[in-house]
Design a protein around this motif. Sequence first.
Motif, PDB file in Angstrom:
ATOM      1  N   THR A 219       2.965 -45.374  -5.906  1.00  0.00           N
ATOM      2  CA  THR A 219       2.681 -44.171  -5.119  1.00  0.00           C
ATOM      3  C   THR A 219       2.094 -43.048  -5.960  1.00  0.00           C
ATOM      4  OG1 THR A 219       4.955 -43.394  -5.419  1.00  0.00           O
ATOM      5  CG2 THR A 219       4.483 -44.676  -3.432  1.00  0.00           C
ATOM      6  N   LEU A 220       1.460 -43.381  -7.069  1.00  0.00           N
ATOM      7  CA  LEU A 220       0.860 -42.364  -7.939  1.00  0.00           C
ATOM      8  C   LEU A 220      -0.528 -41.972  -7.429  1.00  0.00           C
ATOM      9  CD1 LEU A 220       1.790 -43.569 -11.535  1.00  0.00           C
ATOM     10  CD2 LEU A 220       2.521 -41.496 -10.401  1.00  0.00           C
ATOM     11  N   SER A 221      -0.572 -41.312  -6.315  1.00  0.00           N
ATOM     12  CA  SER A 221      -1.832 -40.790  -5.780  1.00  0.00           C
ATOM     13  C   SER A 221      -1.520 -39.508  -5.017  1.00  0.00           C
ATOM     14  CB  SER A 221      -2.496 -41.814  -4.865  1.00  0.00           C
ATOM     15  OG  SER A 221      -1.739 -41.984  -3.699  1.00  0.00           O
ATOM     16  N   PRO A 222      -2.513 -38.633  -4.909  1.00  0.00           N
ATOM     17  CA  PRO A 222      -2.261 -37.365  -4.195  1.00  0.00           C
ATOM     18  C   PRO A 222      -1.874 -37.567  -2.731  1.00  0.00           C
ATOM     19  CG  PRO A 222      -4.285 -37.230  -5.468  1.00  0.00           C
ATOM     20  CD  PRO A 222      -3.815 -38.649  -5.537  1.00  0.00           C
ATOM     21  N   GLU A 223      -2.329 -38.662  -2.117  1.00  0.00           N
ATOM     22  CA  GLU A 223      -2.009 -38.901  -0.705  1.00  0.00           C
ATOM     23  C   GLU A 223      -0.542 -39.232  -0.487  1.00  0.00           C
ATOM     24  OE1 GLU A 223      -4.502 -41.010  -2.181  1.00  0.00           O
ATOM     25  OE2 GLU A 223      -5.966 -39.421  -1.834  1.00  0.00           O
ATOM     26  N   SER A 224       0.085 -39.814  -1.482  1.00  0.00           N
ATOM     27  CA  SER A 224       1.477 -40.254  -1.305  1.00  0.00           C
ATOM     28  C   SER A 224       2.430 -39.502  -2.223  1.00  0.00           C
ATOM     29  CB  SER A 224       1.575 -41.756  -1.535  1.00  0.00           C
ATOM     30  OG  SER A 224       1.108 -42.086  -2.819  1.00  0.00           O
ATOM     31  N   ILE A 225       2.168 -38.239  -2.443  1.00  0.00           N
ATOM     32  CA  ILE A 225       2.979 -37.452  -3.369  1.00  0.00           C
ATOM     33  C   ILE A 225       4.435 -37.341  -2.908  1.00  0.00           C
ATOM     34  CG2 ILE A 225       2.408 -35.203  -2.342  1.00  0.00           C
ATOM     35  CD1 ILE A 225       2.810 -35.885  -6.085  1.00  0.00           C
ATOM     36  N   TYR A 226       4.671 -37.277  -1.604  1.00  0.00           N
ATOM     37  CA  TYR A 226       6.042 -37.153  -1.115  1.00  0.00           C
ATOM     38  C   TYR A 226       6.828 -38.447  -1.314  1.00  0.00           C
ATOM     39  CZ  TYR A 226       4.439 -32.765   0.776  1.00  0.00           C
ATOM     40  OH  TYR A 226       3.921 -31.508   0.892  1.00  0.00           O
ATOM     41  N   TRP A 227       6.172 -39.584  -1.141  1.00  0.00           N
ATOM     42  CA  TRP A 227       6.849 -40.860  -1.420  1.00  0.00           C
ATOM     43  C   TRP A 227       7.149 -40.982  -2.906  1.00  0.00           C
ATOM     44  CZ3 TRP A 227       9.483 -43.617   1.706  1.00  0.00           C
ATOM     45  CH2 TRP A 227       9.152 -43.675   3.043  1.00  0.00           C
TER      46      TRP A 227
END
Length: 125
Positions: free
Chosen positions: A22-30
């Motif tokens: 989940t190391l991407s800006p889209e999945s920062i909350y995960w």
Amino acid sequence: HSFTLFPYTTLFRSVVFPMFSTLSPESIYWHLFFEIICGTCLGIFFFFFAAFYSETFPSHIRCTAVSLAFGISHPVFAGTTPLVSEFLMKITGSTYSLAIMLMVFSAAALIAMSRLEDRTGRELL
């Protein structure tokens, strides 16, 4: 106390890979969610360390044994981790190699803890 550390080591090992995926800006909350779980597991793991060291080593060598275990393992493993991490990312081109490295070291710690003698109920002095 090694039986108490098993669930947290296993839980840590099971959430490391999703955390790195989940190391991407889209999945920062995960990613934040998985990092909170990993941090909680490590916090609980280190919470038991004082009692774990007290029960692992007999009193006449406890200070020396803890000092040597801590003084050798930290420079060797914590000191070389950034170099190994950078090397793995360079040759694989992926952050998943770091997750696999953490999972392997966590499994090695689990195996080492399972081989320790249970000293519950014995005199600690």
